[in-house]
Scaffold this motif. Structure first.
Motif, PDB file in Angstrom:
ATOM      1  N   GLN A 622      -6.405 -12.429   2.751  1.00 50.14           N
ATOM      2  CA  GLN A 622      -7.029 -11.318   3.705  1.00 50.14           C
ATOM      3  C   GLN A 622      -6.043 -10.035   3.269  1.00 50.14           C
ATOM      4  O   GLN A 622      -7.051  -9.187   3.543  1.00 50.14           O
ATOM      5  CB  GLN A 622      -7.919 -12.212   4.964  1.00 50.14           C
ATOM      6  CG  GLN A 622      -8.318 -13.535   4.702  1.00 50.14           C
ATOM      7  CD  GLN A 622     -10.179 -12.575   4.503  1.00 50.14           C
ATOM      8  OE1 GLN A 622     -10.610 -11.777   4.197  1.00 50.14           O
ATOM      9  NE2 GLN A 622      -9.885 -13.783   2.835  1.00 50.14           N
ATOM     10  N   GLY A 623      -4.985 -10.332   2.854  1.00 52.17           N
ATOM     11  CA  GLY A 623      -4.517  -8.658   3.238  1.00 52.17           C
ATOM     12  C   GLY A 623      -4.469  -8.415   4.560  1.00 52.17           C
ATOM     13  O   GLY A 623      -4.226  -8.964   5.601  1.00 52.17           O
ATOM     14  N   GLY A 624      -3.090  -6.863   4.727  1.00 52.64           N
ATOM     15  CA  GLY A 624      -3.358  -6.113   6.386  1.00 52.64           C
ATOM     16  C   GLY A 624      -3.760  -5.247   5.840  1.00 52.64           C
ATOM     17  O   GLY A 624      -3.887  -4.643   5.112  1.00 52.64           O
ATOM     18  N   MET A 625      -4.118  -4.376   6.599  1.00 51.66           N
ATOM     19  CA  MET A 625      -4.585  -2.637   6.387  1.00 51.66           C
ATOM     20  C   MET A 625      -2.835  -1.990   6.880  1.00 51.66           C
ATOM     21  O   MET A 625      -3.056  -0.983   6.276  1.00 51.66           O
ATOM     22  CB  MET A 625      -4.935  -2.174   7.877  1.00 51.66           C
ATOM     23  CG  MET A 625      -6.781  -2.814   8.554  1.00 51.66           C
ATOM     24  SD  MET A 625      -7.246  -2.355   9.808  1.00 51.66           S
ATOM     25  CE  MET A 625      -6.802  -0.871   9.580  1.00 51.66           C
ATOM     26  N   TYR A 626      -1.894  -2.586   6.851  1.00 51.35           N
ATOM     27  CA  TYR A 626      -0.967  -1.936   6.964  1.00 51.35           C
ATOM     28  C   TYR A 626       0.899  -2.223   5.866  1.00 51.35           C
ATOM     29  O   TYR A 626       0.605  -3.616   6.333  1.00 51.35           O
ATOM     30  CB  TYR A 626       0.133  -1.645   8.002  1.00 51.35           C
ATOM     31  CG  TYR A 626      -0.890  -0.763   8.615  1.00 51.35           C
ATOM     32  CD1 TYR A 626      -0.861   0.056   9.325  1.00 51.35           C
ATOM     33  CD2 TYR A 626      -1.249  -1.326   9.432  1.00 51.35           C
ATOM     34  CE1 TYR A 626      -1.984   0.894   9.947  1.00 51.35           C
ATOM     35  CE2 TYR A 626      -1.855  -0.672  10.523  1.00 51.35           C
ATOM     36  CZ  TYR A 626      -2.118   0.608  10.637  1.00 51.35           C
ATOM     37  OH  TYR A 626      -3.510   1.547  12.059  1.00 51.35           O
ATOM     38  N   LEU A 627       1.176  -1.852   4.737  1.00 49.72           N
ATOM     39  CA  LEU A 627       1.945  -2.597   4.513  1.00 49.72           C
ATOM     40  C   LEU A 627       4.272  -2.041   4.202  1.00 49.72           C
ATOM     41  O   LEU A 627       3.644  -0.895   4.983  1.00 49.72           O
ATOM     42  CB  LEU A 627       2.199  -2.452   2.609  1.00 49.72           C
ATOM     43  CG  LEU A 627       3.314  -3.142   1.899  1.00 49.72           C
ATOM     44  CD1 LEU A 627       2.699  -4.198   1.990  1.00 49.72           C
ATOM     45  CD2 LEU A 627       2.799  -2.370   0.823  1.00 49.72           C
ATOM     46  N   PRO A 628       4.911  -2.578   5.127  1.00 55.12           N
ATOM     47  CA  PRO A 628       5.820  -2.038   5.348  1.00 55.12           C
ATOM     48  C   PRO A 628       6.401  -0.813   4.084  1.00 55.12           C
ATOM     49  O   PRO A 628       6.105  -1.680   3.477  1.00 55.12           O
ATOM     50  CB  PRO A 628       6.746  -3.821   5.294  1.00 55.12           C
ATOM     51  CG  PRO A 628       5.951  -4.831   5.667  1.00 55.12           C
ATOM     52  CD  PRO A 628       4.726  -3.924   5.142  1.00 55.12           C
ATOM     53  N   LYS A 629       6.876  -0.514   4.780  1.00 55.22           N
ATOM     54  CA  LYS A 629       8.249   0.615   3.910  1.00 55.22           C
ATOM     55  C   LYS A 629       8.513   0.323   3.203  1.00 55.22           C
ATOM     56  O   LYS A 629       9.153   0.867   2.751  1.00 55.22           O
ATOM     57  CB  LYS A 629       7.690   2.174   4.838  1.00 55.22           C
ATOM     58  CG  LYS A 629       6.417   2.753   5.231  1.00 55.22           C
ATOM     59  CD  LYS A 629       5.562   3.369   3.593  1.00 55.22           C
ATOM     60  CE  LYS A 629       4.138   3.636   4.353  1.00 55.22           C
ATOM     61  NZ  LYS A 629       2.877   3.806   3.697  1.00 55.22           N
ATOM     62  N   SER A 630      10.052  -0.456   4.290  1.00 55.86           N
ATOM     63  CA  SER A 630      11.210  -0.950   3.715  1.00 55.86           C
ATOM     64  C   SER A 630      11.089  -2.008   2.673  1.00 55.86           C
ATOM     65  O   SER A 630      10.006  -2.584   2.301  1.00 55.86           O
ATOM     66  CB  SER A 630      12.103  -1.590   5.339  1.00 55.86           C
ATOM     67  OG  SER A 630      12.056  -2.565   5.772  1.00 55.86           O
ATOM     68  N   ASP A 631      12.373  -1.952   1.943  1.00 52.49           N
ATOM     69  CA  ASP A 631      12.502  -2.552   0.881  1.00 52.49           C
ATOM     70  C   ASP A 631      12.737  -4.112   0.964  1.00 52.49           C
ATOM     71  O   ASP A 631      11.991  -4.858   0.560  1.00 52.49           O
ATOM     72  CB  ASP A 631      12.977  -2.251  -0.255  1.00 52.49           C
ATOM     73  CG  ASP A 631      12.803  -1.211  -0.698  1.00 52.49           C
ATOM     74  OD1 ASP A 631      11.774  -0.703  -0.941  1.00 52.49           O
ATOM     75  OD2 ASP A 631      13.751  -0.549  -1.756  1.00 52.49           O
ATOM     76  N   SER A 632      13.527  -4.154   2.281  1.00 53.95           N
ATOM     77  CA  SER A 632      13.808  -6.128   2.789  1.00 53.95           C
ATOM     78  C   SER A 632      12.176  -6.190   3.166  1.00 53.95           C
ATOM     79  O   SER A 632      12.114  -7.667   3.477  1.00 53.95           O
ATOM     80  CB  SER A 632      14.757  -5.672   3.230  1.00 53.95           C
ATOM     81  OG  SER A 632      14.002  -4.878   5.014  1.00 53.95           O
ATOM     82  N   ALA A 633      11.488  -5.647   3.881  1.00 58.06           N
ATOM     83  CA  ALA A 633      10.266  -6.237   4.591  1.00 58.06           C
ATOM     84  C   ALA A 633       9.589  -6.561   3.316  1.00 58.06           C
ATOM     85  O   ALA A 633       8.700  -7.452   3.358  1.00 58.06           O
ATOM     86  CB  ALA A 633       9.881  -5.551   5.480  1.00 58.06           C
TER      87      ALA A 633
END
Length: 869
Positions: A622-633
């Motif tokens: 279902q995914g999410g509304m937000y995607l982490p900005k950091s490469d590690s996350a």
């Protein structure tokens, strides 16, 4: 070695042949007959004087007899001196007086030239084939045994592959050596020869007890498996009875052995009546006796010229006879048909040989002592098979099967061992049976005629054909059996039992039948009977003709509950690991996102609880509304997405398989499976069955446990057994074929198959026919039964009487393929149950949220808020 051939050629010179063919014009035969004579110098031990004298006498005798006997023409005699002779095609007859080797060399030349060969040879020489000529060995009285055995082998009267030779010390070593050579040497024109031989001798002690003990020690030392069962015994009149008695006591005389006795001094001791030996022969033996009936009055003397003169006279007589046939042919057939119907050279030669043989076999010649007819031997063969049943005694009958003299050779009126060639010789033997379908069926028609059938009689009919006997069936009066005889209109199948019976029909045998077998009044009982070691002291069994296997009858496995079908693709451990991964991944994602220097504040990932929901949503794609900005996350989230892809694909494929193929209970397939369910199931088998006897004597711990917890069922419990097995609480153990009939019976009555069979056939019950104890015919009966097995006949008869296949035939462990199966509500009930639980939990949490919200609001109202302008 120089040779001279006497050859009487019943032909014309080569000019008489027409256009190179082998057809002789008989119209010109009476003019000239050409012959060749050879006298071998080696035949007279190499003495020139004896050779010249014999040659002169032979040629003079030939001319004298020819001059006296022939009235229609003349004979041209060619005396040939070289062994490398050229037998011209215009010769008709060759007469040779030569050693054995030279005779066979000349035979090959004569055969290739297509002429008749009349031969006089030395002793111990195989006779030339009767189709090509006649040979007479010149035998000194007292040295005829080697020639006799050569004649027996040439006539295929002895077809032994190996031989054990026994003799007493009355024979000289040289004579025994000649006999051994005659019995075992390779013969020309013979495809098979004796492969091995063993020689034993024993002494003739004066004391009868010592002599018998010595003979017993010799016979006891035999290794039958290595030496074979063919015995040639050369003894005197005094010794033969001892050998026969001891061989009988050691049970060495049986249908599988052959004993040929040679009485060397029967003629000299006037003991030519050998009928007394019949009382010494056991039932089922193959015995023959060769004995000399020559009168030892000193007047028996063999003369060479006698044979020569007879050859000439008989040959001339044959020419006269052929000339008479030719004259009749010329009178009745004229013109062009004469060339079509005229006799060939081969036909003429055959006619001449037939006439000469007829002369030699004539009774008028048997009194001629100079020509060797004074030497005379007889062969008596024992008829022992079935005598006990026919005459009520064990004594054998002796028949004259053959005679022998030097001129005629062996004259077979019967085979030497009649039972080896003809079995029981077509006699009628008593058989006992009783009505016990489907094994043996006795049907009595309204007119009183009785017919017999069933599996046992299929075997018996073929057995009687192979062993050459007929049978008279005796059906004793048995209680409760008479009604069955007249009421059995339907033939039962293998394993099917009459109504109301549960115990195996092969476990019980009427006492009337057993008594006839014990008292040896019948050859065998044509009854199917379970082989039991406890009864072998009174009766004996053939090899099994049928083998019944035991299996389990259980209720048909049902489908497992499909309420939680959606959880079936993964095991409990897999689900637990997946739940732990979601719980662990949430806090880890939160920490990586929070402490990364390049991270930004996102409301959806600000707490561990929010990250857990984020991971759970990704698992459900279902995914999410937000995607982490950091490469590690992002690397961590991307790895989780990769895992989710594999999990979802695996789950989807497995779920489709579980929806298509319903899962059923674990079936009871083996003894281990049955014992593993001992706390949930009971089991039993028919009371008094072979299985009970087998389990009681078994050393296997599993079988002991199986016996200790089992029930014994009686005939009246069939309905109760079927009900208990249907309920899935009981397992019934019986013949596999019988269990199939219970399944088929239930299918026909209910239209549904409630039962299944185990795949393991954990025990065999051998079923055989019975014979009297110590019956001599058991080995040959077993041998024929074994051949029936090898040829597939018994399996064919069983398959013809097996029940037809139906939908219950498929085993419990087989996969049932479902064609075009649709997913129904039962398949999806589990997921609806989850939806219901989700709604209930949501309502509960909603109530908790209202409660928590109101509590929070009430707390806030109790505090005085400062007023800020």
């Amino acid at each position: 070695m120089t040779s001279f051939l006497f050859f009487l050629l019943w032909s014309i010179i080569s000019a008489l042949y027409t256009d190179g063919s082998d057809i002789l014009p008989l119209s010109r035969l009476r003019n000239v007959t050409m012959a060749a004579v050879v006298v071998d110098k080696g035949f007279f031990s190499g003495k020139n004087e004896d050779y010249r004298k014999a040659r002169t006498m032979i040629l003079d005798s030939i001319h004298e007899v020819a001059k006296k006997e022939i009235r229609m023409g003349y004979i041209v005699v060619h005396a040939l001196q070289d062994t490398n002779i050229d037998l011209r095609e215009d010769y008709m007859v060759l007469l040779s007086i030569a050693t054995c080797d030279k005779t066979w060399y000349l035979y090959e030349l004569a055969r290739q030239s297509g002429i008749i060969h009349l031969a006089i040879t030395d002793r111990s020489c195989p006779r030339i084939p009767i189709s090509d000529g006649i040979s007479i060995p010149l035998i000194v009285p007292g040295e005829e045994l080697p020639q006799m055995f050569l004649d027996l082998r040439t006539a295929n009267a002895l077809s032994w592959k190996n031989v054990v030779i026994l003799h007493d010390d009355s024979f000289e070593k040289e004579k025994i050596s000649d006999i051994v050579q005659a019995v075992t040497s390779n013969l020309p024109n013979m495809m098979s020869n004796i492969a091995s031989r063993s020689i034993f001798s024993f002494k003739r002690f004066a004391s009868e007890s010592v002599r018998k003990q010595h003979i017993k020690d010799v016979l006891n030392s035999f290794h039958i498996q290595q030496l074979g069962n063919c015995f040639l015994v050369i003894v005197t009149v005094d010794t033969i009875t001892d050998v026969m008695e001891i061989a009988k006591s050691l049970k060495m005389v049986h249908p599988g052995s052959q004993w040929l006795y040679v009485l060397t001094d029967a003629g000299s001791r006037n003991s030519t009546n050998v009928t007394y030996l019949a009382d010494l022969l056991p039932e089922g033996g193959n015995v023959a006796v060769i004995y000399n009936i020559t009168k030892s009055d000193g007047t028996c003397n063999i003369d060479l010229l006698c044979h020569v003169n007879d050859f000439i006279r008989y040959f001339v007589s044959a020419i006269k006879n052929s000339s008479h046939i030719n004259n009749e042919l010329n009178e009745n057939i004229t013109g062009t048909k004469h060339d079509i119907f005229r006799l060939t050279k081969f036909q003429i030669n055959s006619h001449i040989l037939k006439n000469i043989n007829a002369k030699f076999s004539g009774k008028s010649n048997l009194s001629n002592k100079k020509c060797g007819n004074c030497l005379f031997w007889k062969i008596s063969s024992a008829i022992t098979w079935g005598n006990y049943f026919l005459h009520g005694r064990k004594a054998a009958n002796l028949i004259e099967s053959s005679t022998w003299n030097p001129r005629r050779g062996i004259n077979l009126s019967d085979v030497i061992f009649p039972h080896i060639a003809y079995g029981f010789r077509g006699i009628s033997l008593p058989i006992v049976t009783f009505h016990n379908p489907p094994w043996q069926i006795v049907n009595v028609m309204k007119n009183g005629e009785v017919s017999y059938g069933g599996l046992v009689f299929d075997v018996l009919k073929y057995l009687s054909k192979k062993l050459n006997f007929t049978y008279a069936v005796f059906v004793p009066k048995i209680m409760n059996n008479t009604k069955a005889l007249r009421g059995s209109t339907r033939a039962l199948k293998v394993g099917e039992r009459p109504h109301g019976t549960l115990t195996s029909a092969t476990r019980k045998l009427p006492e009337e039948v057993l008594e006839l077998v014990r008292t040896k009044k019948v050859l065998l009982a044509a009854c199917a009977y379970t082989v039991s070691d406890f009864e072998k002291s009174a009766i004996n069994f053939t090899i099994p003709i049928f083998v019944q296997t035991y299996s389990f009858l259980t209720s048909r496995p049902t489908q497992l509950s499909r309420a939680l079908l959606f959880t079936s693709p993964f095991t409990k451990e897999t689900w637990a690991c997946l739940a732990a991964a979601i719980i662990i991944m949430g806090p880890i994602l939160y920490l990586v996102h929070k402490y990364s220097p390049s991270s930004t504040k996102l409301s959806g990932l600000n707490s561990s609880w929010q990250c857990v929901w984020y991971v759970y949503g990704a698992l459900l794609q279902q995914g999410g509304m937000y995607l982490p900005k950091s490469d590690s996350a992002r690397i961590l989230v991307g790895t989780w997405w990769l895992i989710v892809t594999v999990l979802v694909a695996t789950y989807s494929g497995s779920l489709i398989a579980f929806l298509t193929f319903p899962k059923i209970d674990d079936p009871i397939l083996t003894v281990d499976d049955l014992l593993a369910h001992k706390d949930k199931l009971t089991w039993g088998f028919p009371n008094g069955s072979f299985l009970e006897e087998y389990l009681q004597s078994s050393e296997n711990e599993q079988y002991r446990l199986l016996l200790s917890r089992s029930e014994r069922h009686n005939d009246t419990e069939e309905a109760d057994i079927i009900r208990r097995v249907k309920d899935g609480k009981h397992v019934f153990i019986d013949w596999r074929s019988s269990l199939r009939f219970l399944m088929r019976k239930d299918l026909l009555s209910n239209g549904i198959c409630h039962f299944s069979l185990s795949t393991e056939e954990f025990m065999d019950e051998p079923i055989a026919m019975i014979v009297p104890n110590n019956s001599p015919y058991l080995p040959i009966i077993n041998s024929e039964l074994y051949r029936m097995y090898e040829s597939g006949l018994i399996n064919k008869w069983i398959s013809e009487k097996m029940p037809t296949k139906d939908k219950c035939w498929v085993g419990a462990n087989s996969n049932e393929i479902v064609d075009k199966r649709k997913v129904n509500v039962a398949d999806m009930q589990g997921i609806f149950f989850v939806l219901f639980m989700g709604i209930v939990l949501a309502i509960i949490f909603l109530c908790l949220e209202f409660y928590w919200y109101r509590r929070k609001v009430s707390k806030q109202r109790k505090f005085i808020q400062p007023f800020v302008s």
